[in-house]
Design a protein around this motif. Structure first.
Motif, PDB file in Angstrom:
ATOM      1  N   VAL A 149       0.841  -1.202   0.000  1.00 42.44           N
ATOM      2  CA  VAL A 149       0.000   0.000   0.000  1.00 42.44           C
ATOM      3  C   VAL A 149       0.878   1.255   0.000  1.00 42.44           C
ATOM      4  CG1 VAL A 149      -1.725   1.318   1.292  1.00 42.44           C
ATOM      5  CG2 VAL A 149      -1.932  -1.166   1.123  1.00 42.44           C
ATOM      6  N   THR A 150       1.970   1.218   0.740  1.00 39.57           N
ATOM      7  CA  THR A 150       2.881   2.370   0.785  1.00 39.57           C
ATOM      8  C   THR A 150       3.455   2.663  -0.590  1.00 39.57           C
ATOM      9  OG1 THR A 150       3.486   1.910   3.095  1.00 39.57           O
ATOM     10  CG2 THR A 150       5.002   3.280   1.818  1.00 39.57           C
ATOM     11  N   LYS A 151       3.830   1.613  -1.293  1.00 41.51           N
ATOM     12  CA  LYS A 151       4.380   1.795  -2.642  1.00 41.51           C
ATOM     13  C   LYS A 151       3.314   2.364  -3.581  1.00 41.51           C
ATOM     14  CE  LYS A 151       7.273  -1.225  -3.979  1.00 41.51           C
ATOM     15  NZ  LYS A 151       7.918  -2.492  -4.443  1.00 41.51           N
ATOM     16  N   GLU A 152       2.095   1.847  -3.459  1.00 41.08           N
ATOM     17  CA  GLU A 152       1.008   2.356  -4.287  1.00 41.08           C
ATOM     18  C   GLU A 152       0.721   3.808  -3.957  1.00 41.08           C
ATOM     19  OE1 GLU A 152      -3.668   1.293  -5.418  1.00 41.08           O
ATOM     20  OE2 GLU A 152      -2.562   0.051  -3.984  1.00 41.08           O
ATOM     21  N   ARG A 153       0.788   4.141  -2.684  1.00 37.63           N
ATOM     22  CA  ARG A 153       0.551   5.515  -2.251  1.00 37.63           C
ATOM     23  C   ARG A 153       1.598   6.447  -2.855  1.00 37.63           C
ATOM     24  NH1 ARG A 153       1.716  10.524   0.609  1.00 37.63           N
ATOM     25  NH2 ARG A 153      -0.075  11.030   1.930  1.00 37.63           N
ATOM     26  N   GLU A 154       2.826   6.003  -2.894  1.00 39.05           N
ATOM     27  CA  GLU A 154       3.898   6.812  -3.481  1.00 39.05           C
ATOM     28  C   GLU A 154       3.636   7.099  -4.956  1.00 39.05           C
ATOM     29  OE1 GLU A 154       7.394   4.561  -2.751  1.00 39.05           O
ATOM     30  OE2 GLU A 154       7.507   5.070  -0.609  1.00 39.05           O
ATOM     31  N   VAL A 155       3.162   6.077  -5.661  1.00 37.83           N
ATOM     32  CA  VAL A 155       2.890   6.228  -7.092  1.00 37.83           C
ATOM     33  C   VAL A 155       1.738   7.198  -7.322  1.00 37.83           C
ATOM     34  CG1 VAL A 155       2.115   5.029  -9.175  1.00 37.83           C
ATOM     35  CG2 VAL A 155       3.803   3.951  -7.672  1.00 37.83           C
ATOM     36  N   VAL A 156       0.645   7.001  -6.586  1.00 36.28           N
ATOM     37  CA  VAL A 156      -0.538   7.844  -6.780  1.00 36.28           C
ATOM     38  C   VAL A 156      -0.265   9.281  -6.352  1.00 36.28           C
ATOM     39  CG1 VAL A 156      -2.949   8.201  -6.134  1.00 36.28           C
ATOM     40  CG2 VAL A 156      -2.097   5.879  -6.502  1.00 36.28           C
ATOM     41  N   SER A 157       0.374   9.453  -5.189  1.00 39.97           N
ATOM     42  CA  SER A 157       0.618  10.808  -4.691  1.00 39.97           C
ATOM     43  C   SER A 157       1.585  11.580  -5.585  1.00 39.97           C
ATOM     44  CB  SER A 157       1.162  10.757  -3.262  1.00 39.97           C
ATOM     45  OG  SER A 157       2.419  10.083  -3.223  1.00 39.97           O
ATOM     46  N   ALA A 158       2.423  10.859  -6.310  1.00 37.69           N
ATOM     47  CA  ALA A 158       3.370  11.525  -7.209  1.00 37.69           C
ATOM     48  C   ALA A 158       2.650  12.237  -8.348  1.00 37.69           C
ATOM     49  CB  ALA A 158       4.374  10.520  -7.758  1.00 37.69           C
ATOM     50  N   SER A 159       1.412  11.811  -8.651  1.00 43.10           N
ATOM     51  CA  SER A 159       0.650  12.426  -9.737  1.00 43.10           C
ATOM     52  C   SER A 159      -0.220  13.578  -9.261  1.00 43.10           C
ATOM     53  CB  SER A 159      -0.226  11.365 -10.419  1.00 43.10           C
ATOM     54  OG  SER A 159      -1.218  10.887  -9.518  1.00 43.10           O
ATOM     55  N   VAL A 160      -0.179  13.857  -7.952  1.00 44.83           N
ATOM     56  CA  VAL A 160      -0.951  14.956  -7.379  1.00 44.83           C
ATOM     57  C   VAL A 160      -0.041  16.181  -7.273  1.00 44.83           C
ATOM     58  CG1 VAL A 160      -2.243  15.759  -5.363  1.00 44.83           C
ATOM     59  CG2 VAL A 160      -2.416  13.365  -6.087  1.00 44.83           C
ATOM     60  N   PRO A 161      -0.510  17.362  -7.680  1.00 41.88           N
ATOM     61  CA  PRO A 161       0.301  18.569  -7.572  1.00 41.88           C
ATOM     62  C   PRO A 161       0.878  18.737  -6.167  1.00 41.88           C
ATOM     63  CG  PRO A 161      -1.677  19.029  -8.812  1.00 41.88           C
ATOM     64  CD  PRO A 161      -1.833  17.644  -8.267  1.00 41.88           C
TER      65      PRO A 161
END
Length: 247
Positions: free
Chosen positions: A167-179
């Motif tokens: 989940v942490t890795k997924e969070r890193e990926v998704v949050s990277a696409s947020v301004p």
């Protein structure tokens, strides 16, 4: 602050992942095995204290028995020597013979008393030995239960930590696409608001504080530009609009 509607939607995805991370952390902290192991360790400590006391008692009894048996042996040897002197005929004085006979009789009584002491100590030692054996078995049983619970907790840790890493890795990926500025605001609010920094506006209700927006608040949200980052007037969380917002 402005952010594309799609970026705001992705913020909800980040929030969902953060909630899951919170749930996993809580699950890890509140595993039933924690209380089980704590309770068992308390039992183990008490049993070990009792075992040490029983072992000490058994050791004391062993020393007491050894001393009593030596005392019996000394009295027996002295009585044997006196009896040999009496039987040898070397003592001819009636007074000396009487004294020797009295001493032999006294030694016999003393030996009997000491043998009673030995028997009493042996009984106490046997009871202590039985107690040691019982407590040793109970200590081993509780330790086995602790080992089992620790193993189960370790397996649970492994499962939870594995999901947490995913989940942490997924969070890193998704949050990277947020301004960055939107994510910074979200993280600040999440820290202030008990882990929830962004909430969906669903059917005119903020899913962060669960309160329905009044007419004035709804009109303000309706009037806001699609890329405007709006906040809930009640909880001040980021309010994300979707097709189900009821606007």
């Amino acid at each position: 602050m402005n952010a594309a509607p799609a970026d705001q939607i992705r913020l909800l995805d980040v929030q969902t992942l953060d909630v899951r991370l919170q749930q996993l952390a809580h699950k890890r902290k509140s595993l039933a095995e924690h209380a089980e192991i704590e309770s068992l360790n308390k039992d183990l400590t008490q049993l070990r204290d009792l075992l040490v006391a029983a072992q000490t008692e058994e050791s004391d009894c062993a020393r007491e028995q050894d001393k009593a048996e030596k005392d019996v042996d000394q009295v027996r040897q002295r009585a044997t020597r006196d009896q040999q002197r009496l039987d040898s005929g070397a003592i001819t004085s009636p007074k000396d013979l009487e004294n020797l006979q009295h001493e032999i009789a006294s030694l016999a009584r003393r030996q009997g008393d000491l043998e009673d002491i030995v028997l009493e100590v042996m009984e106490r030692r046997e009871s202590a030995q039985e107690r040691v054996a019982e407590l040793t078995e109970r200590v081993a049983s509780v330790q086995s239960k602790i080992d089992d619970a620790t193993g189960r907790r370790g397996a649970a840790y492994e499962e939870i930590d594995g999901e947490t890493a995913s989940v942490t890795k997924e969070r890193e990926v998704v949050s990277a696409s947020v301004p960055a500025d939107l994510l910074k605001l979200y993280d600040k609010l999440r820290e202030q608001q008990g882990g929830i920094g962004a909430a969906r506006l669903y059917q005119r209700r903020c899913e962060g504080c669960r309160l329905e927006l009044n007419i004035t608040e709804l009109n303000e949200v309706r009037a806001a530009a699609p890329d405007a980052v709006v906040r809930c007037e009640n909880c001040r969380r980021i309010l994300v609009r979707t097709s189900e917002s009821g606007l």
